[in-house]
Design a protein around this motif. Sequence first.
Motif, PDB file in Angstrom:
ATOM      1  N   GLY A   1      -3.259  -3.654  -2.382  1.00 51.91           N
ATOM      2  CA  GLY A   1      -3.350  -2.740  -1.250  1.00 51.91           C
ATOM      3  C   GLY A   1      -2.182  -1.793  -1.093  1.00 51.91           C
ATOM      4  O   GLY A   1      -2.123  -1.023  -0.141  1.00 51.91           O
ATOM      5  N   GLU A   2      -1.241  -1.833  -2.011  1.00 48.83           N
ATOM      6  CA  GLU A   2      -0.075  -0.945  -1.927  1.00 48.83           C
ATOM      7  C   GLU A   2      -0.489   0.494  -2.198  1.00 48.83           C
ATOM      8  O   GLU A   2      -1.374   0.754  -3.001  1.00 48.83           O
ATOM      9  N   LEU A   3       0.161   1.428  -1.527  1.00 45.09           N
ATOM     10  CA  LEU A   3      -0.132   2.846  -1.695  1.00 45.09           C
ATOM     11  C   LEU A   3       1.024   3.587  -2.365  1.00 45.09           C
ATOM     12  O   LEU A   3       1.045   4.802  -2.402  1.00 45.09           O
ATOM     13  N   ARG A   4       1.959   2.853  -2.896  1.00 51.09           N
ATOM     14  CA  ARG A   4       3.104   3.464  -3.560  1.00 51.09           C
ATOM     15  C   ARG A   4       3.126   3.019  -5.015  1.00 51.09           C
ATOM     16  O   ARG A   4       2.571   1.978  -5.365  1.00 51.09           O
TER      17      ARG A   4
ATOM     18  N   SER B   1      -6.061   2.460  -5.369  1.00 53.50           N
ATOM     19  CA  SER B   1      -5.462   1.304  -4.715  1.00 53.50           C
ATOM     20  C   SER B   1      -6.571   0.338  -4.325  1.00 53.50           C
ATOM     21  O   SER B   1      -7.606   0.742  -3.791  1.00 53.50           O
ATOM     22  N   THR B   2      -6.360  -0.934  -4.600  1.00 52.07           N
ATOM     23  CA  THR B   2      -7.328  -1.967  -4.267  1.00 52.07           C
ATOM     24  C   THR B   2      -6.631  -3.093  -3.507  1.00 52.07           C
ATOM     25  O   THR B   2      -5.471  -3.403  -3.801  1.00 52.07           O
ATOM     26  N   PRO B   3      -7.306  -3.691  -2.541  1.00 51.70           N
ATOM     27  CA  PRO B   3      -6.695  -4.817  -1.830  1.00 51.70           C
ATOM     28  C   PRO B   3      -6.603  -6.087  -2.680  1.00 51.70           C
ATOM     29  O   PRO B   3      -5.893  -7.014  -2.320  1.00 51.70           O
TER      30      PRO B   3
END
Length: 85
Positions: free
Chosen positions: A26-29, A45-47
């Motif tokens: 879930g990270e967006l960086r 991005s995937t959880p």
Amino acid sequence: MTDELVSQYLYTVGVPDPDLIIRTSGELRVSNFLIWQGAYAELYSTPAYWPDFDKEEYRRALETFAHRERRYGGISEAVVSKSHD
């Protein structure tokens, strides 16, 4: 100084730049991961955490990627058309 010159000094010299970077948990960086090589990559991005990232999640990433408009740093036709109105 050119892109080619900088690329010659990276650990990935001779390896094509990625088209898609998949970020789990879930990270967006990107945390400085392939920051130069991934400049024009699409990010997904995937959880799902890495141990749980399976074929189905990979399929979803590729399906999402297939529907993206690749612009390689440019602007989309929609933006160009709108600016001429």
